[in-house]
Write a protein that holds these residues in place. Sequence first.
Motif, PDB file in Angstrom:
ATOM      1  N   ALA A  54       0.812  -1.218   0.000  1.00 35.94           N
ATOM      2  CA  ALA A  54       0.000   0.000   0.000  1.00 35.94           C
ATOM      3  C   ALA A  54       0.840   1.260   0.000  1.00 35.94           C
ATOM      4  CB  ALA A  54      -0.942  -0.004   1.207  1.00 35.94           C
ATOM      5  N   ALA A  55       2.121   1.143   0.402  1.00 39.59           N
ATOM      6  CA  ALA A  55       2.975   2.322   0.503  1.00 39.59           C
ATOM      7  C   ALA A  55       3.865   2.523  -0.714  1.00 39.59           C
ATOM      8  CB  ALA A  55       3.838   2.219   1.765  1.00 39.59           C
ATOM      9  N   VAL A  56       3.809   1.597  -1.674  1.00 36.56           N
ATOM     10  CA  VAL A  56       4.714   1.705  -2.817  1.00 36.56           C
ATOM     11  C   VAL A  56       4.352   2.936  -3.642  1.00 36.56           C
ATOM     12  CG1 VAL A  56       5.395   0.634  -4.990  1.00 36.56           C
ATOM     13  CG2 VAL A  56       5.226  -0.736  -2.923  1.00 36.56           C
ATOM     14  N   GLY A  57       5.363   3.710  -4.001  1.00 34.66           N
ATOM     15  CA  GLY A  57       5.173   4.890  -4.822  1.00 34.66           C
ATOM     16  C   GLY A  57       6.414   5.162  -5.635  1.00 34.66           C
ATOM     17  N   ASP A  58       6.528   6.409  -6.147  1.00 27.51           N
ATOM     18  CA  ASP A  58       7.725   6.743  -6.920  1.00 27.51           C
ATOM     19  C   ASP A  58       8.980   6.661  -6.059  1.00 27.51           C
ATOM     20  OD1 ASP A  58       6.001   9.270  -8.869  1.00 27.51           O
ATOM     21  OD2 ASP A  58       6.161   7.099  -9.125  1.00 27.51           O
ATOM     22  N   GLY A  59       8.942   7.292  -4.888  1.00 26.08           N
ATOM     23  CA  GLY A  59      10.056   7.240  -3.952  1.00 26.08           C
ATOM     24  C   GLY A  59       9.587   6.622  -2.649  1.00 26.08           C
ATOM     25  N   VAL A  60      10.377   5.715  -2.073  1.00 21.71           N
ATOM     26  CA  VAL A  60       9.973   5.024  -0.854  1.00 21.71           C
ATOM     27  C   VAL A  60      11.148   5.024   0.125  1.00 21.71           C
ATOM     28  CG1 VAL A  60       9.166   2.861   0.164  1.00 21.71           C
ATOM     29  CG2 VAL A  60       8.383   3.533  -2.109  1.00 21.71           C
ATOM     30  N   PHE A  61      10.883   5.388   1.393  1.00 18.69           N
ATOM     31  CA  PHE A  61      11.885   5.180   2.443  1.00 18.69           C
ATOM     32  C   PHE A  61      11.171   4.768   3.717  1.00 18.69           C
ATOM     33  CE2 PHE A  61      10.945   9.752   2.720  1.00 18.69           C
ATOM     34  CZ  PHE A  61      10.748   9.953   4.084  1.00 18.69           C
ATOM     35  N   GLY A  62      11.915   4.017   4.550  1.00 11.79           N
ATOM     36  CA  GLY A  62      11.376   3.545   5.817  1.00 11.79           C
ATOM     37  C   GLY A  62      12.070   4.215   6.980  1.00 11.79           C
ATOM     38  N   VAL A  63      11.327   4.434   8.064  1.00 10.55           N
ATOM     39  CA  VAL A  63      11.874   5.080   9.260  1.00 10.55           C
ATOM     40  C   VAL A  63      11.436   4.314  10.497  1.00 10.55           C
ATOM     41  CG1 VAL A  63      11.936   7.393   8.247  1.00 10.55           C
ATOM     42  CG2 VAL A  63       9.873   6.637   9.419  1.00 10.55           C
ATOM     43  N   GLU A  64      12.240   4.420  11.544  1.00  2.00           N
ATOM     44  CA  GLU A  64      11.833   3.927  12.849  1.00  2.00           C
ATOM     45  C   GLU A  64      10.871   4.921  13.482  1.00  2.00           C
ATOM     46  OE1 GLU A  64      15.351   3.244  15.058  1.00  2.00           O
ATOM     47  OE2 GLU A  64      15.889   1.416  13.959  1.00  2.00           O
ATOM     48  N   ALA A  65      10.361   4.572  14.663  1.00  2.00           N
ATOM     49  CA  ALA A  65       9.380   5.435  15.309  1.00  2.00           C
ATOM     50  C   ALA A  65       9.951   6.797  15.646  1.00  2.00           C
ATOM     51  CB  ALA A  65       8.830   4.758  16.563  1.00  2.00           C
ATOM     52  N   ASP A  66      11.297   6.863  15.892  1.00  2.00           N
ATOM     53  CA  ASP A  66      11.896   8.157  16.216  1.00  2.00           C
ATOM     54  C   ASP A  66      12.304   8.940  14.976  1.00  2.00           C
ATOM     55  OD1 ASP A  66      13.987   6.681  15.296  1.00  2.00           O
ATOM     56  OD2 ASP A  66      15.286   6.981  17.041  1.00  2.00           O
ATOM     57  N   GLY A  67      12.024   8.406  13.780  1.00  3.49           N
ATOM     58  CA  GLY A  67      12.318   9.122  12.548  1.00  3.49           C
ATOM     59  C   GLY A  67      13.648   8.796  11.927  1.00  3.49           C
ATOM     60  N   THR A  68      14.385   7.810  12.457  1.00  5.92           N
ATOM     61  CA  THR A  68      15.659   7.420  11.879  1.00  5.92           C
ATOM     62  C   THR A  68      15.407   6.653  10.572  1.00  5.92           C
ATOM     63  OG1 THR A  68      16.666   7.266  14.064  1.00  5.92           O
ATOM     64  CG2 THR A  68      17.810   6.153  12.247  1.00  5.92           C
ATOM     65  N   ILE A  69      16.116   7.055   9.514  1.00  5.16           N
ATOM     66  CA  ILE A  69      15.915   6.429   8.208  1.00  5.16           C
ATOM     67  C   ILE A  69      16.515   5.033   8.205  1.00  5.16           C
ATOM     68  CG2 ILE A  69      16.402   6.611   5.736  1.00  5.16           C
ATOM     69  CD1 ILE A  69      16.539   9.636   6.088  1.00  5.16           C
ATOM     70  N   LEU A  70      15.711   4.025   7.806  1.00  2.45           N
ATOM     71  CA  LEU A  70      16.149   2.628   7.772  1.00  2.45           C
ATOM     72  C   LEU A  70      16.551   2.191   6.366  1.00  2.45           C
ATOM     73  CD1 LEU A  70      13.388   1.054  10.052  1.00  2.45           C
ATOM     74  CD2 LEU A  70      15.782   1.479  10.672  1.00  2.45           C
ATOM     75  N   PHE A  71      15.774   2.556   5.360  1.00  4.96           N
ATOM     76  CA  PHE A  71      16.092   2.179   3.977  1.00  4.96           C
ATOM     77  C   PHE A  71      15.506   3.211   3.033  1.00  4.96           C
ATOM     78  CE2 PHE A  71      12.012   0.145   4.874  1.00  4.96           C
ATOM     79  CZ  PHE A  71      11.260   0.451   3.767  1.00  4.96           C
ATOM     80  N   MET A  72      15.972   3.176   1.812  1.00  7.08           N
ATOM     81  CA  MET A  72      15.511   4.131   0.799  1.00  7.08           C
ATOM     82  C   MET A  72      15.712   3.519  -0.582  1.00  7.08           C
ATOM     83  SD  MET A  72      16.530   8.145   0.369  1.00  7.08           S
ATOM     84  CE  MET A  72      15.616   8.555   1.854  1.00  7.08           C
ATOM     85  N   ASN A  73      14.679   3.548  -1.390  1.00  9.00           N
ATOM     86  CA  ASN A  73      14.808   2.935  -2.711  1.00  9.00           C
ATOM     87  C   ASN A  73      15.511   3.880  -3.685  1.00  9.00           C
ATOM     88  OD1 ASN A  73      12.818   4.795  -3.342  1.00  9.00           O
ATOM     89  ND2 ASN A  73      11.559   3.361  -4.501  1.00  9.00           N
ATOM     90  N   PRO A  74      15.990   3.360  -4.809  1.00  7.02           N
ATOM     91  CA  PRO A  74      16.748   4.199  -5.750  1.00  7.02           C
ATOM     92  C   PRO A  74      15.972   5.412  -6.260  1.00  7.02           C
ATOM     93  CG  PRO A  74      17.075   1.885  -6.236  1.00  7.02           C
ATOM     94  CD  PRO A  74      16.003   1.940  -5.204  1.00  7.02           C
ATOM     95  N   ALA A  75      14.652   5.264  -6.449  1.00  7.61           N
ATOM     96  CA  ALA A  75      13.870   6.397  -6.938  1.00  7.61           C
ATOM     97  C   ALA A  75      13.897   7.548  -5.950  1.00  7.61           C
ATOM     98  CB  ALA A  75      12.427   5.957  -7.203  1.00  7.61           C
ATOM     99  N   ALA A  76      13.787   7.256  -4.646  1.00 11.90           N
ATOM    100  CA  ALA A  76      13.840   8.310  -3.636  1.00 11.90           C
ATOM    101  C   ALA A  76      15.203   8.986  -3.624  1.00 11.90           C
ATOM    102  CB  ALA A  76      13.512   7.723  -2.265  1.00 11.90           C
ATOM    103  N   VAL A  77      16.266   8.194  -3.755  1.00 12.83           N
ATOM    104  CA  VAL A  77      17.621   8.754  -3.783  1.00 12.83           C
ATOM    105  C   VAL A  77      17.771   9.706  -4.962  1.00 12.83           C
ATOM    106  CG1 VAL A  77      20.068   8.185  -4.010  1.00 12.83           C
ATOM    107  CG2 VAL A  77      18.588   6.752  -2.595  1.00 12.83           C
ATOM    108  N   GLN A  78      17.243   9.286  -6.110  1.00 17.63           N
ATOM    109  CA  GLN A  78      17.367  10.119  -7.310  1.00 17.63           C
ATOM    110  C   GLN A  78      16.563  11.400  -7.183  1.00 17.63           C
ATOM    111  OE1 GLN A  78      15.933   8.227 -10.842  1.00 17.63           O
ATOM    112  NE2 GLN A  78      16.810   9.755 -12.220  1.00 17.63           N
ATOM    113  N   ILE A  79      15.330  11.313  -6.660  1.00 15.91           N
ATOM    114  CA  ILE A  79      14.494  12.504  -6.520  1.00 15.91           C
ATOM    115  C   ILE A  79      15.150  13.520  -5.603  1.00 15.91           C
ATOM    116  CG2 ILE A  79      12.292  13.352  -5.621  1.00 15.91           C
ATOM    117  CD1 ILE A  79      11.034  10.715  -6.532  1.00 15.91           C
TER     118      ILE A  79
END
Length: 897
Positions: free
Chosen positions: A278-303
């Motif tokens: 349900a969350a898939v989009g052009d750019g995707v990244f995941g965060v922990e509850a405190d907002g720390t970035i866990l992962f990021m897909n190539p589209a998000a990096v490029q944007i």
Amino acid sequence: MKSVLVAEASPTRRRALAMLLGQRGWDVIAPASAQDSHRVLSQAQNRAVPIEAVVLGWPEKLEAADRDLRQLLHEERWQHVPVVLLTDVGSDAIAQWRMSRLRTSLLMWSEYTQVGQQIEHAGTQQLLPAVPPEPPRGPQRVLLVDDSPTVLTAFTRLMQRHGYQVETASSAEEGLKLALSRPFDIAIVDYFMPGRNGTALIAALRRHPQTRHILAAIITGTYSDEVIVESLASGAVECLFKSETRDLFLARLASLARTVHDRKAIDAERRRLEGILAAVGDGVFGVEADGTILFMNPAAVQILGYPDASLLIGKQAAEAIHPGASGEWNPELPGELSLSYRNGEILPHWQSVFWTASRLPIPVEGTVYPLHVDGTRRGSVVAFRDVSAQRKLEEQLRWQAEHDSLTQLHNRAWFERQLDLELQRLRQNNETAALLFVDLDRFKYINDTAGHGAGDELLIEVSKRIRSQLRPGDQIARMGGDEYAILLRNVPAEDIAPLADSIRTAISNAPFTHAGKAYRITLSIGATSLDRLTTSPETAMAQADLACYQSKNAGRARCHVYNPERDDLATMTEELGWSTRLQDALLQDRFELVFQPIVPLRGIENETGQHPPSELWQRQFLRNPDEPMIFEALLRLHGTDGDLILPSVFLPAAERFGLMADIDRWVIRRAIGALHEVRNYHRMLSLTINLSADSLADDSLVDFVTDCLVLHNVDPAALIFEITESRTLDDIVGVRALLKRLRMLGCHIAIDDFGTGFSTFAYLRQLDADFLKIDGSIVQGLPDDPLDRTVIAALASIAETTGKRTVAEWVENLETLHVLHECGVDFAQGFAIGYPRLQLLAQGPATARITGQLPAVPAAPTARPAGTPAVAAQAGPDSVDLPVTDNVIRLDAARGG
């Protein structure tokens, strides 16, 4: 070149299909009968180019030859050839024939222009295996709902033979009651049923908790986008068609059965993955509850403009990506996104600004969903996309909504809002302003003679010149075509005329040059003063429009300022009222056609005035059985009191407000429908239809006529299109091209008001017409005026020399008919012959005799040359037993028009 066989009995439809497919590159073989089509198909193997497709019209009644042709197409050697069925209405026979044959497509005659695409669609259908796929293991209970006993029996037997347990119902109410009484896995519901349609039953099944699990599908005999959309919207997961082949139906049903069998497994898988999917989009990244970035897909990096995701992973998203409106990250004041991470909340459809690696803001929109794995929340997933291009597009759309793309000026909608704001401002003070309507003179001449490119350049040039004459606070807009509007602020009433004239002369001083040729530019300007007493924008625009109208009527290339004491705004208001009334009449079908007979004059010498004049047109049709029965289709408008209003009352307003092309199409559609109703009479009936100047300039008119003829299956030769020679002066080349296409279609052409225009004889060479209608003003002088008699005899002689036939209009007495016949005129029309009638042909013995259903009176002798003495007709008794026809309209002002 590929060959296609067109098997259709109607010459009109056969000709239209041949032209359409020929344009798509097909070699069309179109025999005249089913027997000939059968013979062509049987001998196809001897052809150098094999037949690769068949277009098959389905007649109202199948004859033996039709059945033989359809049986031949069922043979194995023709199973690979795509067949397109064309029909006016669906039926069980058509559906069963299509089900039993592969590579067969169904198309309604109203959509015949899609036949080429349907051939390609039918040709791409895969040949299904001889044994259809079996449903998954385990019993599948099917509820079949259809009001047709034949359909219930056929499909029940088919499904039971392949292992399904089937129960049936014949209505939506019975189906719902059955579904609530016992369990079902699949419901197949007919769309069209008495009472409530199938979509109502499917919606009820979806709403009820006890039946919500049932997988529902609609089955219908007619392919329709509306039916499919409504069915899917009601909760159906599939649309089945009664005309499908048996194997295709079983394959679809097996697919539904597998869906039921696998539902629990699929639901479990869906629940496990829905957090991520349900969350898939052009750019995707995941965060922990405190907002720390866990992962990021190539589209998000490029944007975001980073070279690698490692530069962001482990950092605070609020610090690196969305620091907030202030541009700084403050853990004590978390933003909306940070709060959603912390609380594990869903944040759908949010809009924000992200910062790139270069610390540049970009507009984004997206969603935040909490991420759950094995029932435990593991942070959040952010899906976003860069909407910079969308925002730019929105700005462009806003610009386009307020501007004219050609001249870059503001458009009418924007100008009307500005005018309203200016009137509101004027109501607060004692200032005055001016509204100018500018109309470019002779634009149509330049546009037609030098080309549309020159016309566009002229509009752009005039726009620049006008704008250069305005002050910074003034406003200008292109209102459409070659019309402009100008709003001049803070202008005293006495200065309006000289100011408008200075604009006009400044624009006209220099010629417009295109392709080395210079054209003089002139403007007609209408102006009106605006002050705190101006009631509304509509009133102001009506005044300026009327003033511009006065400028053009006075000879053009001048200015006119509206004067309430001299200019009749009530006339303009009345025309505006007619415009609204005519548009409503088109939408609500409040026009009416009446029909006036046009009779051949051969045998008129036998008329002595001893028999009822109201039956004269019937007697003349009986005396000339070899001639077509011609009527003119005349337009009337239903008044509020039930009376029929003559066209002379409302057509001037229709012409002024550009409604003539739409009215012409209404007349054409209704006239062809009237011909369709009498198509089974033995004798040819023809209708003459007047075409306006707007229709003569419409390139799509011939396609519209073709579509109407095909839809109603009417012979094009039954149509005679009338044009007035004065309407062709502006674009003789375009009119000739349009008339040529109409004649190629099979229609006939008549020139109206012949004999009065200065270009009459020149037009005989340029316009290829079949009939010349002699203007009634000349006919009115008969039988006493020798000059009119000489003119008419000369016109008839010229027409005969050029191979054309003549029609005299406004004939009001028997003596005139006799003189016209002596002058060599072929046909006549007017009150002496017959009044306009509401019915084209009334039922009764008179109609039967005229149209060939009963024996007619013997024909009159061959027409004599003009000017020879009258000879007694060989037509038998003058008296014929013909009742007076009902629904005759006597309008003294009509004179046959």
